[in-house]
Write an enzyme that holds these catalytic residues in place. Structure first.
Site, PDB file in Angstrom:
ATOM      1  N   GLY A  74       0.775  -1.293  -0.164  1.00 23.16           N
ATOM      2  CA  GLY A  74      -0.019  -0.236  -0.139  1.00 23.16           C
ATOM      3  C   GLY A  74       0.354   1.063  -0.054  1.00 23.16           C
ATOM      4  O   GLY A  74       0.579   2.461  -0.083  1.00 23.16           O
ATOM      5  N   SER A 202      -4.255  -3.090  -0.141  1.00 23.44           N
ATOM      6  CA  SER A 202      -3.570  -3.654   0.038  1.00 23.44           C
ATOM      7  C   SER A 202      -4.198  -5.103   0.205  1.00 23.44           C
ATOM      8  O   SER A 202      -4.319  -4.920   1.368  1.00 23.44           O
ATOM      9  CB  SER A 202      -2.365  -3.177   1.172  1.00 23.44           C
ATOM     10  OG  SER A 202      -1.007  -3.857   1.627  1.00 23.44           O
ATOM     11  N   HIS A 204      -3.033  -7.513   1.771  1.00 25.53           N
ATOM     12  CA  HIS A 204      -3.138  -8.232   3.437  1.00 25.53           C
ATOM     13  C   HIS A 204      -3.682  -7.564   4.270  1.00 25.53           C
ATOM     14  O   HIS A 204      -3.922  -8.413   5.558  1.00 25.53           O
ATOM     15  CB  HIS A 204      -1.519  -7.708   3.745  1.00 25.53           C
ATOM     16  CG  HIS A 204      -1.036  -6.420   4.568  1.00 25.53           C
ATOM     17  ND1 HIS A 204      -0.885  -5.781   5.937  1.00 25.53           N
ATOM     18  CD2 HIS A 204      -0.483  -5.637   4.048  1.00 25.53           C
ATOM     19  CE1 HIS A 204      -0.883  -5.219   5.924  1.00 25.53           C
ATOM     20  NE2 HIS A 204      -0.281  -4.700   4.471  1.00 25.53           N
ATOM     21  N   THR A 240      11.648  -8.092 -10.889  1.00 31.32           N
ATOM     22  CA  THR A 240      10.457  -9.384 -10.728  1.00 31.32           C
ATOM     23  C   THR A 240       9.607  -9.343 -10.153  1.00 31.32           C
ATOM     24  O   THR A 240       9.590  -9.335  -8.755  1.00 31.32           O
ATOM     25  CB  THR A 240      11.538 -10.890 -10.746  1.00 31.32           C
ATOM     26  OG1 THR A 240      12.944 -10.646 -10.952  1.00 31.32           O
ATOM     27  CG2 THR A 240      10.882 -12.020 -10.488  1.00 31.32           C
ATOM     28  N   CYS A 330       2.167   7.727  23.454  1.00 33.56           N
ATOM     29  CA  CYS A 330       3.738   6.275  24.007  1.00 33.56           C
ATOM     30  C   CYS A 330       3.745   5.248  22.851  1.00 33.56           C
ATOM     31  O   CYS A 330       4.889   4.207  23.234  1.00 33.56           O
ATOM     32  CB  CYS A 330       3.291   5.877  25.165  1.00 33.56           C
ATOM     33  SG  CYS A 330       3.212   6.836  25.974  1.00 33.56           S
TER      34      CYS A 330
HETATM   35  C1  LIG Z   1      22.995  -8.139 -11.247  1.00 37.13           C
HETATM   36  C2  LIG Z   1      21.349  -8.429 -10.855  1.00 37.13           C
HETATM   37  N1  LIG Z   1      20.427  -7.602 -10.810  1.00 37.13           N
HETATM   38  C3  LIG Z   1      19.684  -6.953 -10.077  1.00 37.13           C
HETATM   39  C4  LIG Z   1      18.543  -7.488 -10.418  1.00 37.13           C
HETATM   40  C5  LIG Z   1      16.781  -6.895 -10.220  1.00 37.13           C
HETATM   41  O1  LIG Z   1      16.857  -7.931  -9.233  1.00 37.13           O
HETATM   42  P1  LIG Z   1      15.322  -8.490  -9.301  1.00 37.13           P
HETATM   43  O2  LIG Z   1      14.741  -8.434 -10.879  1.00 37.13           O
HETATM   44  O3  LIG Z   1      15.080  -9.653  -8.195  1.00 37.13           O
HETATM   45  O4  LIG Z   1      14.404  -7.326  -8.896  1.00 37.13           O
HETATM   46  C6  LIG Z   1      19.001  -8.678 -11.370  1.00 37.13           C
HETATM   47  C7  LIG Z   1      17.503  -9.927 -11.582  1.00 37.13           C
HETATM   48  O5  LIG Z   1      18.065 -10.103 -12.470  1.00 37.13           O
HETATM   49  C8  LIG Z   1      19.690  -8.493 -11.993  1.00 37.13           C
HETATM   50  O6  LIG Z   1      20.184 -10.061 -12.631  1.00 37.13           O
HETATM   51  C1  LIG Z   2      -5.067   3.828   4.533  1.00 42.17           C
HETATM   52  C2  LIG Z   2      -3.852   3.645   4.387  1.00 42.17           C
HETATM   53  N1  LIG Z   2      -2.982   3.915   3.758  1.00 42.17           N
HETATM   54  C3  LIG Z   2      -2.447   3.088   3.641  1.00 42.17           C
HETATM   55  C4  LIG Z   2      -1.103   2.070   4.481  1.00 42.17           C
HETATM   56  C5  LIG Z   2       0.269   1.737   3.622  1.00 42.17           C
HETATM   57  O1  LIG Z   2      -0.240  -0.543   3.549  1.00 42.17           O
HETATM   58  P1  LIG Z   2       1.353  -0.920   3.532  1.00 42.17           P
HETATM   59  O2  LIG Z   2       1.866  -0.320   5.095  1.00 42.17           O
HETATM   60  O3  LIG Z   2       0.774  -2.381   3.902  1.00 42.17           O
HETATM   61  O4  LIG Z   2       2.243  -0.528   3.339  1.00 42.17           O
HETATM   62  C6  LIG Z   2      -2.182   2.022   4.954  1.00 42.17           C
HETATM   63  C7  LIG Z   2      -1.183   0.739   5.743  1.00 42.17           C
HETATM   64  O5  LIG Z   2      -1.784   0.834   7.036  1.00 42.17           O
HETATM   65  C8  LIG Z   2      -3.134   2.494   5.803  1.00 42.17           C
HETATM   66  O6  LIG Z   2      -3.820   2.032   6.491  1.00 42.17           O
END
Ligand SMILES: Cc1ncc(COP(=O)(O)O)c(C=O)c1O
Ligand SMILES: Cc1ncc(COP(=O)(O)O)c(C=O)c1O
Lengths: 423, 141, 423, 141
Positions: A74, A202, A204, A240, A330
């Site tokens: 989110g 989001s 979750h 990815t 708090c």
């Molecule tokens: C050398 C290297 N750096 C960065 C990445 C990006 O990683 P991701 O696609 O998991 O975000 C890759 C993806 O294959 C990579 O081969």
């Molecule tokens: C209204 C609202 N927007 C955005 C977010 C951010 O979501 P996330 O923590 O899953 O990135 C939250 C998280 O609780 C939210 O309550």
């Protein structure tokens, strides 16, 4: 009543539906390819992702699958919506209208922009946390490119008049972004009916997995990518894909749609029962946000118990197996009261005693009755420990909720003894 | 549908603070007021809004007994509970050099953001001693 | 040999270790809290995350858990490393040195910065893809704040002299960022020994889950957050944590460390067998990058088969159950040959016929023998279909790999018939 | 350790292109050259580097037979296979108005980024007809 475990923090996060998890499992194991790959391991994943996209499209009545961008959550979705839109449209204007009670992911994205040539107008809310569409209209200038509001407030549960605001933005020809995070899965969402060009949430928060967020963004709202790299998500979000989480999000969305009426009915009933029960058993307790009903999201209550502080309530509730949240200072890492409570101008004394209880589909009537029985004892115990309670009883300080006309205000008292004002 | 009751493994307690802090929060020592206190100090923390009140019974220049009341978080309550435990039996002179670090150490540590709770306890104690001393020598004022 | 399924695309992604998945499962189900929550559901998660952090700290010999930032993946980690560092340090200078063969997530992050007031110098590589530390030294100016290199190249497998480069950046007092994505899990990594201040990787490349990335960033390298919102990850990366994925990443890291020697030995053996077998059975085939040995990562081969194009090879291999990748232009969404192949100045004809085979711990000798038997038939079949092969046999065009001195070059031929040059 | 063999469910084939394209890629029709072609067209795509060659046998102003050879991706191979199938039996006049869209349609569609492969087939065919016509009237040149 025996001790039981009652999770009342569904607005923070939820467990993953078993159906969603089961759908995800093959994508950790045998169907582990990357959707960018051209071989069967990748192609099979593409098909799964396409289905998941369709389910999310259906959930919010989006025009097409291409209008969805999967992000990591989110927060990233809100960042991409706001900063990505501002980046892509800065030639049209540099002004953003935002309500005063958005989530920090929205607030801080807008704040970031104000450090980079943008201006923002915060629209205030009324004492129950409603945005007035007229205030939005008044805040729009000829430099405004984007209005940011939310469907439901994450802290106090207020539902916002997004559709009315959508009419104004349509009339003015500017984009409307709605953070639907606290709403998605707990009320119907129709992006076309609402008239939003951008909307995020989001999964979750409705029994989908963490690590995945959705940004709906239709053809009228171009966004510039903020994570650079490969051409995933149509070049709008590199990296990815979090494949299992997207699959789980799809299933969670599908079930949220099917099950929506039942879930809403169930948690609304529990919400009412909890509200009635607590207010009957506890004195000097205030509801923040609208009463249960048409202006409040069905699954959350935000309350302030006077003369005691929130963290203590939270910890004692937890000790009794009841999990809640709090917007008190708090509890926050920055020692600041939730900006939402400040925006509704809640007295500092009440903001300190803040507790948020958010309900889920698996909570039972017995759970609620246990809370109704347990919470008053905790409040009593903490009031016994609190110097304020005795000083109130002795007439040295007054109640904000039910003023007696005797004694000074808590805030004044706190200021007197701490030298500095407590606010 | 899995019952909520089975959701949480009961094998281990997960608590925000360490065992000692939790114990003093859940079973606070010396909570309350005296009918007639010899010195009372009430202080507030501007940072977070906590309020702490310490009451003392003093005899022969010694802290015979101490009580607290606290409006504040778990660590504020535990800090005041621990502080009142620590200072009982000390002479006023000893008590004047009481430092929040003693509370922190006796509690086995507090999260960095909560150290100010122990400072509040130190301040409440010192305010109570000042109150006592002010009452003892009203002519000096 | 019977048809079998052989996944040779481990440099793209890997399945999740069953041990990692099992460790993740409770975090989808009963341990579903958010680590920001103060109740037991949140606290239990905190403890799990702390353990996961410790395992990743151990994997790369980081100084402390605080030096790790969890992101959504390798791409976001690279973005945060480069843009976040540039943002936090732009007062010190506006020049970045980057090798010519970094992953797009690095390249495009640097490119983004060049549109926002930064300058970048691309350091070329030699024909096997090695960066020369002297070239890095020569590229550093008094405005340079950051050098970006990688441990192992994702396309051609070349290992880079990062430690030597680290000595230069230390001497110059500037920061060194290493993308360890293609290396992590397949060779030992010690951030202190390497002398890097920033290092990133993605656990889904060594049997951890997707949707999670790591950025190591020590006290000497401040980064500014690019995703704004809550104060997760010490305020450096907002958004609810992808808890199950972090847990899985920890387990994958722990097992990668324990199992490293065995994995390296196993895939090195397979790599050698595959190399020997293919080169014995196929004519006009070229290895891109260094030969198996000390300059090459143990689990990947990058080859070009002359006179045929990569996608066809990939599809026919897939049809036989063998999953590979390709850096050929037909395979990329942008129809561009991999910039790595361009940087090593690979002839366009050979870049077109590119195939990448990357091995994993579960590949067997039988898998490799199946590939050695199958691939030559596929090459033969595609050469039969290719006008170039016949024209080569007839002496109209020449081979780049084994020039006969007869005929024009493929590139010249392509240019002649398409009007425009093929490059 | 799970054997790789069980990793992939065999229940369904996942392929990059649709069934028709895959069929023409895996079982190309009219692949090859003629001993003596009446017209040959070889064209290249600047965009991606693909090369396609179409050879024709012409009799009585009609395409009697056609062959292709292709250096290129799966959709390039399928496009040339389909194009040669489609044009067999057509008159030269008909063939001159042949459009890549016919190939795309007959293949049941190509991914947007691969449409240029069908264009290449159209161009190779037209180059072959030009070559034939050039050979027929050498004096005109
Ligand atoms: C050398 C290297 N750096 C960065 C990445 C990006 O990683 P991701 O696609 O998991 O975000 C890759 C993806 O294959 C990579 O081969
Ligand atoms: C209204 C609202 N927007 C955005 C977010 C951010 O979501 P996330 O923590 O899953 O990135 C939250 C998280 O609780 C939210 O309550």
């Amino acid at each position: 009543m025996d001790k039981r475990f009652v999770y009342l923090d569904h607005q923070t996060t939820t467990p993953v539906l078993e159906e969603a998890l089961q759908a995800m499992l093959p994508y950790f194991r045998e169907v582990y390819g990357s959707p960018s790959s051209l071989h069967r391991y990748g192609l099979q994943v593409r098909e799964g992702l396409k289905e998941a996209r369709q389910k999310i499209v259906a959930m919010i009545n989006a025009e097409s699958e291409e209008d969805l961008i999967f992000t990591s959550g989110g927060t990233e979705s809100a960042n991409l919506a706001i900063k990505g839109f501002a980046d892509a449209n800065h030639r049209k204007g540099n002004h953003i209208v935002v309500s005063a009670i958005e989530h920090p992911s929205v607030m801080n994205s807008v704040e970031y922009l104000t450090k980079h040539g943008f201006e923002a107008t915060n629209v205030p809310v009324d004492p129950i946390g409603r945005i007035n569409p007229d205030d939005v209209r008044a805040a729009i200038t000829d430099k405004t490119i984007l209005v940011c509001v939310h469907l439901a407030n994450h802290d106090i549960g207020t539902l916002q008049p997004v559709k009315e605001i959508g009419k104004i933005t349509a009339e003015k020809g500017i984009a409307l972004y709605a953070d639907a995070l606290a709403a998605a899965g707990w009320m119907p969402i129709d992006v076309r009916d609402l008239g939003v060009q951008l909307l995020s949430f989001s999964p979750h928060h409705f029994y989908g997995p963490k690590g995945i967020g959705v940004l709906y963004r239709n053809r009228k709202a171009r966004v510039t990518s903020h994570i650079h790299g490969g051409v995933q998500e149509g070049g709008r979000r590199a990296g990815t894909e979090n494949v299992p989480a997207i699959i789980g999000a799809g299933v969670a969305a599908e079930i949220a749609v099917c099950d929506l009426a039942r879930r809403v009915e169930h948690v609304s009933m529990l919400q009412k029962r909890l509200y009635d029960g607590l207010w009957k058993n506890i004195e000097y307790i205030k509801l923040n946000g609208p009463p249960p009903g048409p202006l409040r999201i069905c699954n959350t209550l935000n309350l302030s118990t006077e003369f005691i502080e929130g963290e203590g309530q939270l910890l004692l509730l937890d000790h009794q197996g009841i999990a809640v949240a709090s917007g008190s200072s708090c509890v926050s890492k920055s020692l600041k009261v939730s900006h939402v409570l400040s925006a509704i101008q809640l007295d500092h004394a009440l903001a300190q005693g803040n507790i948020i209880m958010s309900l889920g589909k698996d909570n039972t009537v017995e759970d609620i009755d246990y809370v109704i029985e347990t919470f008053p004892r905790i409040v009593h115990r903490l009031r016994d420990m609190s110097p304020m309670w005795k000083e109130f009883e002795e007439g040295a300080i007054d109640s904000v909720i039910n003023p007696t006309g005797r004694g000074k205000s808590f805030t004044q008292h706190a200021a007197d003894i701490s030298g500095k004002p407590a606010h | 549908m899995v019952s909520q009751e089975t959701h949480m493994k009961e094998t281990k307690e997960y608590t925000l603070y360490n065992e000692t802090v939790m114990d003093h929060f859940l079973n606070p020592r010396n909570m309350g007021d005296f009918q007639e206190a010899d010195g009372v100090g009430e202080v507030g923390a501007a940072a977070c809004g906590d309020i702490m009140k310490i009451s003392l019974k003093i005899r022969d220049g010694k802290i015979e007994d101490a009580r607290f009341k606290t409006f504040g978080c778990g660590s504020a309550i535990a800090s005041s509970s621990m502080a009142t435990e620590l200072i009982k039996g000390r002479t006023l002179e000893e008590a004047k050099s009481f430092s929040n670090q003693e509370v922190v150490d006796a509690l086995g540590g507090l999260p960095p953001v909560k150290i100010h709770c122990s400072v509040l306890a130190e301040e409440a104690l010192k305010a109570a001693i000042e109150d006592y001393e002010a009452k003892q020598s009203p002519k000096v004022a």
